[in-house]
Design a protein around this motif. Structure first.
Motif, PDB file in Angstrom:
ATOM      1  N   UNK A   7       0.787  -1.244   0.000  1.00 50.65           N
ATOM      2  CA  UNK A   7       0.000   0.000   0.000  1.00 50.65           C
ATOM      3  C   UNK A   7       0.809   1.278   0.000  1.00 50.65           C
ATOM      4  N   UNK A   8       1.989   1.250   0.604  1.00 51.54           N
ATOM      5  CA  UNK A   8       2.801   2.464   0.657  1.00 51.54           C
ATOM      6  C   UNK A   8       3.420   2.870  -0.661  1.00 51.54           C
ATOM      7  N   UNK A   9       3.492   1.973  -1.613  1.00 48.64           N
ATOM      8  CA  UNK A   9       4.147   2.301  -2.884  1.00 48.64           C
ATOM      9  C   UNK A   9       3.237   2.166  -4.098  1.00 48.64           C
ATOM     10  N   UNK A  10       2.026   1.668  -3.924  1.00 47.65           N
ATOM     11  CA  UNK A  10       1.195   1.373  -5.090  1.00 47.65           C
ATOM     12  C   UNK A  10       0.910   2.596  -5.941  1.00 47.65           C
ATOM     13  N   UNK A  11       0.749   3.756  -5.330  1.00 48.60           N
ATOM     14  CA  UNK A  11       0.468   4.958  -6.107  1.00 48.60           C
ATOM     15  C   UNK A  11       1.672   5.469  -6.866  1.00 48.60           C
ATOM     16  N   UNK A  12       2.848   5.247  -6.307  1.00 47.96           N
ATOM     17  CA  UNK A  12       4.040   5.812  -6.918  1.00 47.96           C
ATOM     18  C   UNK A  12       4.400   5.160  -8.239  1.00 47.96           C
ATOM     19  N   UNK A  33      -5.061  -1.083  -8.639  1.00 46.71           N
ATOM     20  CA  UNK A  33      -4.647  -0.930  -7.246  1.00 46.71           C
ATOM     21  C   UNK A  33      -5.799  -0.448  -6.357  1.00 46.71           C
ATOM     22  N   UNK A  34      -6.701   0.361  -6.909  1.00 50.04           N
ATOM     23  CA  UNK A  34      -7.871   0.772  -6.127  1.00 50.04           C
ATOM     24  C   UNK A  34      -8.757  -0.418  -5.787  1.00 50.04           C
ATOM     25  N   UNK A  35      -8.830  -1.367  -6.697  1.00 50.29           N
ATOM     26  CA  UNK A  35      -9.613  -2.574  -6.411  1.00 50.29           C
ATOM     27  C   UNK A  35      -8.990  -3.364  -5.257  1.00 50.29           C
ATOM     28  N   UNK A  39      -8.908   1.959   0.230  1.00 54.24           N
ATOM     29  CA  UNK A  39      -8.774   3.031   1.208  1.00 54.24           C
ATOM     30  C   UNK A  39      -7.477   3.814   1.035  1.00 54.24           C
ATOM     31  N   UNK A  40      -6.809   3.634  -0.092  1.00 55.37           N
ATOM     32  CA  UNK A  40      -5.558   4.353  -0.348  1.00 55.37           C
ATOM     33  C   UNK A  40      -5.885   5.690  -1.022  1.00 55.37           C
ATOM     34  N   UNK A  41      -5.779   6.801  -0.281  1.00 55.95           N
ATOM     35  CA  UNK A  41      -6.205   8.090  -0.817  1.00 55.95           C
ATOM     36  C   UNK A  41      -5.365   8.593  -1.984  1.00 55.95           C
ATOM     37  N   UNK A  42      -4.079   8.240  -2.013  1.00 54.89           N
ATOM     38  CA  UNK A  42      -3.228   8.683  -3.115  1.00 54.89           C
ATOM     39  C   UNK A  42      -3.745   8.164  -4.450  1.00 54.89           C
ATOM     40  N   UNK A  43      -4.283   6.960  -4.456  1.00 54.76           N
ATOM     41  CA  UNK A  43      -4.796   6.382  -5.697  1.00 54.76           C
ATOM     42  C   UNK A  43      -5.976   7.180  -6.229  1.00 54.76           C
ATOM     43  N   UNK A  44      -6.880   7.601  -5.347  1.00 57.71           N
ATOM     44  CA  UNK A  44      -8.021   8.429  -5.771  1.00 57.71           C
ATOM     45  C   UNK A  44      -7.535   9.789  -6.272  1.00 57.71           C
ATOM     46  N   UNK A  45      -6.599  10.356  -5.524  1.00 60.44           N
ATOM     47  CA  UNK A  45      -6.068  11.671  -5.903  1.00 60.44           C
ATOM     48  C   UNK A  45      -5.461  11.627  -7.298  1.00 60.44           C
ATOM     49  N   UNK A  66     -15.562   9.863  -4.723  1.00 53.50           N
ATOM     50  CA  UNK A  66     -15.450   8.558  -4.064  1.00 53.50           C
ATOM     51  C   UNK A  66     -14.297   8.555  -3.061  1.00 53.50           C
ATOM     52  N   UNK A  67     -13.188   9.124  -3.451  1.00 56.89           N
ATOM     53  CA  UNK A  67     -12.031   9.185  -2.560  1.00 56.89           C
ATOM     54  C   UNK A  67     -12.291  10.035  -1.331  1.00 56.89           C
ATOM     55  N   UNK A  68     -12.972  11.160  -1.526  1.00 53.76           N
ATOM     56  CA  UNK A  68     -13.289  12.031  -0.393  1.00 53.76           C
ATOM     57  C   UNK A  68     -14.220  11.332   0.588  1.00 53.76           C
ATOM     58  N   UNK A  69     -15.126  10.520   0.075  1.00 55.88           N
ATOM     59  CA  UNK A  69     -16.044   9.786   0.942  1.00 55.88           C
ATOM     60  C   UNK A  69     -15.304   8.708   1.743  1.00 55.88           C
ATOM     61  N   UNK A  70     -14.323   8.078   1.120  1.00 58.69           N
ATOM     62  CA  UNK A  70     -13.587   6.990   1.794  1.00 58.69           C
ATOM     63  C   UNK A  70     -12.463   7.508   2.676  1.00 58.69           C
ATOM     64  N   UNK A  71     -11.843   8.608   2.264  1.00 60.40           N
ATOM     65  CA  UNK A  71     -10.677   9.137   2.985  1.00 60.40           C
ATOM     66  C   UNK A  71     -10.833  10.648   3.191  1.00 60.40           C
ATOM     67  N   UNK A  72     -11.792  11.065   4.013  1.00 62.81           N
ATOM     68  CA  UNK A  72     -12.121  12.493   4.148  1.00 62.81           C
ATOM     69  C   UNK A  72     -11.042  13.336   4.821  1.00 62.81           C
ATOM     70  N   UNK A  73     -10.010  12.719   5.364  1.00 62.26           N
ATOM     71  CA  UNK A  73      -8.958  13.477   6.033  1.00 62.26           C
ATOM     72  C   UNK A  73      -7.718  13.682   5.170  1.00 62.26           C
ATOM     73  N   UNK A  74      -7.750  13.215   3.937  1.00 62.02           N
ATOM     74  CA  UNK A  74      -6.576  13.307   3.069  1.00 62.02           C
ATOM     75  C   UNK A  74      -6.614  14.632   2.292  1.00 62.02           C
ATOM     76  N   UNK A  75      -6.003  15.637   2.890  1.00 57.84           N
ATOM     77  CA  UNK A  75      -6.036  16.991   2.329  1.00 57.84           C
ATOM     78  C   UNK A  75      -5.498  17.079   0.890  1.00 57.84           C
ATOM     79  N   UNK A  76      -4.416  16.373   0.531  1.00 62.73           N
ATOM     80  CA  UNK A  76      -3.924  16.484  -0.847  1.00 62.73           C
ATOM     81  C   UNK A  76      -4.975  16.157  -1.911  1.00 62.73           C
ATOM     82  N   UNK A  77      -5.903  15.253  -1.621  1.00 62.83           N
ATOM     83  CA  UNK A  77      -6.969  14.949  -2.583  1.00 62.83           C
ATOM     84  C   UNK A  77      -7.817  16.204  -2.816  1.00 62.83           C
ATOM     85  N   UNK A  78      -8.210  16.868  -1.727  1.00 57.04           N
ATOM     86  CA  UNK A  78      -9.032  18.066  -1.845  1.00 57.04           C
ATOM     87  C   UNK A  78      -8.257  19.199  -2.526  1.00 57.04           C
ATOM     88  N   UNK A  79      -6.967  19.304  -2.227  1.00 50.23           N
ATOM     89  CA  UNK A  79      -6.149  20.328  -2.868  1.00 50.23           C
ATOM     90  C   UNK A  79      -6.079  20.114  -4.372  1.00 50.23           C
TER      91      UNK A  79
END
Length: 129
Positions: A7-12, A33-35, A39-45, A66-79
């Motif tokens: 999970x720590x590297x899947x988005x990279x 990777x989302x499948x 719950x990995x917010x970087x993937x949604x972002x 969808x990402x905001x609903x699953x990971x509402x505390x991940x500020x980079x997604x909102x940014x």
């Protein structure tokens, strides 16, 4: 050795594919990777941004929602979501996205100041749509 599905590297890996111009492979990677890691917010972002910037804005916004609903505390997604809307000239929608994050995180003074600035601009009619 770290597994490519860790999970720590899947988005990279997707970011590396994007940077090398392999957008189709990057999209495929993010979706796969989302499948596995819903719950990995970087993937949604990143998937949302890739879709948005390749002319599929509505699809990208669906992913961000969808990402905001699953990971509402991940500020980079909102940014990423808000700044993409701003770049597209969709200021009111960007402010609404910023407000969504701020509603859940009223202690974020820097974000609150930015939202207030854009709201003032909108109130003065200076920021467009």
């Amino acid at each position: 050795r770290v597994s490519p599905d860790y999970p720590g590297v899947v988005g990279y890996k997707g970011i590396l594919l994007e940077d090398s111009g392999e957008l189709g492979r990057a999209e495929e990677h993010y979706r796969r990777m989302l499948a596995l890691h819903p719950d990995n917010p970087l993937l949604y972002q990143r998937l949302g941004y890739l879709l948005f910037r390749t002319g599929r804005a509505a699809e990208g916004e669906t992913v961000w929602t969808q990402g905001a609903a699953r990971t509402p505390d991940y500020k980079p997604l909102f940014q990423t979501w808000a700044f993409s809307l701003l770049q597209a000239g969709r200021t009111r929608e960007a402010v609404a996205v910023m407000g969504r994050y701020l509603d859940a995180h009223p202690e974020d003074e820097e974000w609150a100041a930015m939202v207030a600035t854009y709201e003032r601009m909108l109130g003065a009619g200076a920021a467009g749509p």
